[in-house]
Design an enzyme around this catalytic site. Structure first.
Site, PDB file in Angstrom:
ATOM      1  N   PRO A 125      39.858  61.651  41.767  1.00  0.00           N
ATOM      2  CA  PRO A 125      40.371  62.854  41.114  1.00  0.00           C
ATOM      3  C   PRO A 125      39.598  64.149  41.386  1.00  0.00           C
ATOM      4  CG  PRO A 125      39.181  61.514  39.547  1.00  0.00           C
ATOM      5  CD  PRO A 125      39.233  60.724  40.825  1.00  0.00           C
ATOM      6  N   CYS A 126      39.724  64.650  42.597  1.00  0.00           N
ATOM      7  CA  CYS A 126      39.071  65.914  42.933  1.00  0.00           C
ATOM      8  C   CYS A 126      39.699  67.088  42.187  1.00  0.00           C
ATOM      9  CB  CYS A 126      39.075  66.144  44.442  1.00  0.00           C
ATOM     10  SG  CYS A 126      40.709  66.141  45.190  1.00  0.00           S
TER      11      CYS A 126
END
Length: 159
Positions: A125-126
């Site tokens: 989850p950047c």
């Protein structure tokens, strides 16, 4: 390499797998922008599992992913990518904070570049990494998709 396309609230996503591992997740390409991964439609089991987990995520029923991944990148990129799931669902950190968590407080730009090269966004989850001032910056799926993902995690009833 095989792929599977799925619909999502942020547009069509294309999942890529090789040898039983998820390799990449692509957002819809921008107009005039092509893809460089060549593959064939396929039904590797990991693609189906990833599709189910993504649907659960978008339904607000899943907060993390449990998938076999193949990460291709430099040692630093892989270190940065593997740290992304440690950012709790519904929370954000700055690029500087991510660099500090990696024990490299001076590597803020390198962290930003690594996140920009993340081959498996959402799963890694950047989108939870934001500017030091709280602004949304850089995201392969576009800033609107980043905002929608963050909104999903804080207000799932909106989806």
């Amino acid at each position: 390499m095989t792929h599977l396309r799925i619909e999502s609230p942020i547009g069509e996503l294309t999942l890529f797998a090789r040898d039983g591992k998820l390799v990449a997740l692509h957002f819809p390409p921008a107009v005039g922008v092509g893809r460089t991964i060549s593959s064939a439609e396929g039904t590797e089991p990991v693609l189906e599992v990833a599709a189910v987990q993504l649907r659960e995520y978008f339904a607000g029923e899943r907060t993390d992913f449990d998938l076999p991944l193949e990460l291709v990148g430099t040692a630093f990129q892989q270190e940065a990518w593997r740290a992304l799931p440690d950012i709790p669902y519904g929370e954000t950190v700055s690029y500087g904070e991510q660099a500090r968590r990696l024990g490299r407080p001076d590597a803020v730009r390198a962290v930003g570049a690594a996140n920009g090269a993340n081959p498996i966004p959402i799963v890694l989850p950047c989108h939870r990494v934001i500017g030091a001032d709280g602004s949304l910056t850089g995201f392969g799926g576009g800033l609107e998709a980043k905002r929608r993902l963050l909104d999903l995690e804080t207000s799932p009833s909106l989806f």
